[in-house]
Write a protein that holds these residues in place. Structure first.
Motif, PDB file in Angstrom:
ATOM      1  N   PRO A  31       0.939  -1.236   0.341  1.00  0.00           N
ATOM      2  CA  PRO A  31      -0.197   0.662  -0.229  1.00  0.00           C
ATOM      3  C   PRO A  31       0.753   1.307   0.059  1.00  0.00           C
ATOM      4  CG  PRO A  31       0.302  -0.875   2.292  1.00  0.00           C
ATOM      5  CD  PRO A  31       0.958  -1.827   1.235  1.00  0.00           C
ATOM      6  N   LYS A  32       0.876   1.833  -0.610  1.00  0.00           N
ATOM      7  CA  LYS A  32       1.590   3.983  -0.645  1.00  0.00           C
ATOM      8  C   LYS A  32       1.230   4.656   0.292  1.00  0.00           C
ATOM      9  CE  LYS A  32       2.281   2.730  -5.473  1.00  0.00           C
ATOM     10  NZ  LYS A  32       3.235   2.508  -5.751  1.00  0.00           N
ATOM     11  N   GLN A  33       1.972   4.987   1.167  1.00  0.00           N
ATOM     12  CA  GLN A  33       2.078   6.050   2.082  1.00  0.00           C
ATOM     13  C   GLN A  33       1.587   7.361   1.221  1.00  0.00           C
ATOM     14  OE1 GLN A  33       5.577   6.247   4.145  1.00  0.00           O
ATOM     15  NE2 GLN A  33       4.656   4.696   5.629  1.00  0.00           N
ATOM     16  N   SER A  34       0.536   8.235   2.510  1.00  0.00           N
ATOM     17  CA  SER A  34       0.216   9.349   1.766  1.00  0.00           C
ATOM     18  C   SER A  34       1.208  10.338   2.053  1.00  0.00           C
ATOM     19  CB  SER A  34      -1.208   9.513   2.334  1.00  0.00           C
ATOM     20  OG  SER A  34      -0.973   9.668   4.312  1.00  0.00           O
ATOM     21  N   VAL A  35       1.337  11.620   1.188  1.00  0.00           N
ATOM     22  CA  VAL A  35       2.059  12.242   1.077  1.00  0.00           C
ATOM     23  C   VAL A  35       2.130  12.809   2.938  1.00  0.00           C
ATOM     24  CG1 VAL A  35       3.198  14.307   0.804  1.00  0.00           C
ATOM     25  CG2 VAL A  35       2.071  12.938  -1.551  1.00  0.00           C
ATOM     26  N   ASP A  47       5.436  13.127   7.982  1.00  0.00           N
ATOM     27  CA  ASP A  47       5.316  13.249   9.627  1.00  0.00           C
ATOM     28  C   ASP A  47       6.199  12.628   9.624  1.00  0.00           C
ATOM     29  OD1 ASP A  47       2.524  14.874   9.359  1.00  0.00           O
ATOM     30  OD2 ASP A  47       1.021  13.012  10.166  1.00  0.00           O
ATOM     31  N   SER A  48       6.764  11.328   8.993  1.00  0.00           N
ATOM     32  CA  SER A  48       7.953  10.509   9.511  1.00  0.00           C
ATOM     33  C   SER A  48       9.340  11.240   9.004  1.00  0.00           C
ATOM     34  CB  SER A  48       8.082   9.248   8.671  1.00  0.00           C
ATOM     35  OG  SER A  48       6.720   8.891   8.388  1.00  0.00           O
ATOM     36  N   LEU A  49       8.873  12.054   8.086  1.00  0.00           N
ATOM     37  CA  LEU A  49      10.325  12.437   7.998  1.00  0.00           C
ATOM     38  C   LEU A  49      10.920  13.556   9.058  1.00  0.00           C
ATOM     39  CD1 LEU A  49      10.399  13.473   3.824  1.00  0.00           C
ATOM     40  CD2 LEU A  49      11.904  11.857   5.617  1.00  0.00           C
ATOM     41  N   PHE A  50      10.101  14.685   9.934  1.00  0.00           N
ATOM     42  CA  PHE A  50       9.704  15.085  10.611  1.00  0.00           C
ATOM     43  C   PHE A  50       9.771  14.790  11.480  1.00  0.00           C
ATOM     44  CE2 PHE A  50       7.339  17.695  14.634  1.00  0.00           C
ATOM     45  CZ  PHE A  50       8.418  19.922  13.918  1.00  0.00           C
TER      46      PHE A  50
END
Length: 69
Positions: free
Chosen positions: A9-13, A18-21
């Motif tokens: 499944p694709k992660q939403s933008v 949020d993960s990068l932050f």
């Protein structure tokens, strides 16, 4: 049966951002903790008159700061 990344499944933008932050906040916290720890250790070596350890820790602190700049 093997799973392929193409079928994942694709992660939403928003989730990616949020993960990068979260990763940036964690890296900053680790940097600040290491910097603070090195500064305290440097202060201790100065109080104890340990020039060799002072030089080593100062070099490590300078490298840490340079890596961020």
């Amino acid at each position: 049966m093997e799973k392929y990344l193409l079928n994942a499944p694709k992660q939403s933008v928003g989730n990616v951002v949020d993960s990068l932050f979260a990763e940036m906040v964690l890296e900053k916290a680790l940097y600040e903790f290491r910097k603070m720890t090195l500064q305290k250790e440097i202060d201790d070596t100065l109080m104890n008159g340990n020039k060799k350890e002072f030089m080593r820790l100062s070099s490590e602190l300078n490298n840490l700061i340079a890596a961020v700049s």
